[in-house]
Scaffold this motif. Structure first.
Motif, PDB file in Angstrom:
ATOM      1  N   ASP A 134      65.976  11.368  62.368  1.00  0.00           N
ATOM      2  CA  ASP A 134      65.529  12.720  62.717  1.00  0.00           C
ATOM      3  C   ASP A 134      65.974  13.117  64.124  1.00  0.00           C
ATOM      4  OD1 ASP A 134      63.890  10.942  64.041  1.00  0.00           O
ATOM      5  OD2 ASP A 134      62.026  12.002  63.611  1.00  0.00           O
ATOM      6  N   TYR A 139      70.939  17.312  63.324  1.00  0.00           N
ATOM      7  CA  TYR A 139      70.497  18.546  62.682  1.00  0.00           C
ATOM      8  C   TYR A 139      71.633  19.506  62.323  1.00  0.00           C
ATOM      9  CZ  TYR A 139      65.479  17.805  62.515  1.00  0.00           C
ATOM     10  OH  TYR A 139      64.235  17.352  62.169  1.00  0.00           O
ATOM     11  N   LYS A 174      59.914  14.324  58.371  1.00  0.00           N
ATOM     12  CA  LYS A 174      60.281  15.389  59.298  1.00  0.00           C
ATOM     13  C   LYS A 174      61.534  16.130  58.839  1.00  0.00           C
ATOM     14  CE  LYS A 174      60.766  16.519  64.179  1.00  0.00           C
ATOM     15  NZ  LYS A 174      61.775  17.561  63.955  1.00  0.00           N
ATOM     16  N   SER A 177      61.011  18.171  55.733  1.00  0.00           N
ATOM     17  CA  SER A 177      60.213  19.367  56.017  1.00  0.00           C
ATOM     18  C   SER A 177      61.035  20.417  56.749  1.00  0.00           C
ATOM     19  CB  SER A 177      58.987  18.995  56.860  1.00  0.00           C
ATOM     20  OG  SER A 177      58.151  18.096  56.173  1.00  0.00           O
ATOM     21  N   ASP A 178      61.877  19.977  57.682  1.00  0.00           N
ATOM     22  CA  ASP A 178      62.687  20.914  58.459  1.00  0.00           C
ATOM     23  C   ASP A 178      63.825  21.514  57.631  1.00  0.00           C
ATOM     24  OD1 ASP A 178      61.093  20.482  60.632  1.00  0.00           O
ATOM     25  OD2 ASP A 178      62.468  19.106  61.647  1.00  0.00           O
TER      26      ASP A 178
END
Length: 286
Positions: A134, A139, A174, A177-178
């Motif tokens: 994460d 990202y 995480k 969810s993101d």
């Protein structure tokens, strides 16, 4: 029909990776389930592997790339060569570099968006320096996969980092969810955090688990089985982790579940994830 969701064949630069150069490790994993090291592994033979696939009813394997791994990596050109030579036997996932998101975005575009591969694989805990799955630097990769509806396999479990913290289910919770529309596949099934990762899967429905070798004679394997009989019946994927286990392990896998559940676990769940037809295919041609 059967899809093995983690099958690294003795083809091209795969044989330079640690999983092939350290065959004693493969033999120890095989011995844990009472099996010998497969001859196709010992001889690094594609011909013998294809025979193994036929003899054990494995129609297709998902071959994953490997980049920036402490035990060695390879170019995704090997995965592309494999799926082009054996289009009816292998589906490829591109290995991406967790330490270099800019390079990874270019590689994703070239090999998946504009190329023949069907997903990507990240092994952040195995990078040096090790990263958590994460980490914010990953990202941009997840966002690009979300944009193009590309499945993301993340190695979280087993020896996925310097210690078990790198597999802690907080990580997959995480990122799932993101990026709620990304289909995340957890290779090694989040082991040894089995109950915790299954709890995350209960609330995050965009996570698939591939327990692979950790569903055989490992602590917590019964919890994978229980979940597969209920809310995870559409999101557990069969995988051997070959060459760490011989393909004969599929027969032990079958004994864990009711017969009526096996089509989902062995084929349908993977086929839906990969966009493959659910009906009977044409057979085992190369």
């Amino acid at each position: 029909m059967i899809i093995d969701f983690r099958l690294r064949p003795p083809f091209g630069d795969y044989v330079k990776l640690g999983m092939y150069t350290n065959k004693a490790r493969c033999a120890s994993y095989a011995a844990n389930i009472g099996e010998p090291l497969a001859k196709s592994i010992a001889e690094e033979s594609m011909e013998l592997l294809l025979q193994d696939m036929d003899e054990n009813g494995i129609d297709m394997g998902v071959a994953t790339g490997r980049v920036a791994h402490f035990a060695g990596g390879m170019e995704n050109a090997t995965v592309i060569d494999l799926v082009e030579k054996y289009p009816k036997r292998f589906i490829g996932f591109a290995g991406l570099n967790p330490l270099d998101w800019r390079w990874s975005l270019k590689e994703l575009q070239k090999t998946v968006v504009d190329g023949p591969l069907k997903g990507v694989v990240l092994e952040p805990g195995a990078a040096r320096p090790a990263m958590y799955g994460d980490d914010a630097l990953l990202y941009p990769i997840y966002a690009e996969c979300e944009k193009h509806d590309i499945p993301v396999m993340v190695m979280l479990g087993g020896n996925a980092g310097p210690n078990v913290d790198f597999s802690f289910p907080r990580i997959i919770h995480k990122i799932a969810s993101d990026f709620p529309t990304v289909k995340f596949i957890v290779s090694h099934g989040g082991w040894p955090w089995v109950q915790a990762v299954l709890g995350v899967c209960f609330v995050r429905e965009n996570i698939w688990l591939s327990p692979d070798l950790y569903i055989f004679n490992q602590p917590g394997f019964q919890d994978y089985v229980t979940a597969a009989k209920s809310y995870m019946k559409d999101r557990i994927l069969y995988a051997s982790a070959y060459p760490f286990l011989p393909l004969t392990c599929v027969h032990q896998f079958k004994t864990l579940f009711p017969k009526e559940l096996l089509p989902k676990l062995l084929y349908e769940n993977a086929a839906k994830l990969l966009g493959l037809p659910l009906g009977k295919g044409e057979g085992n041609g190369n």
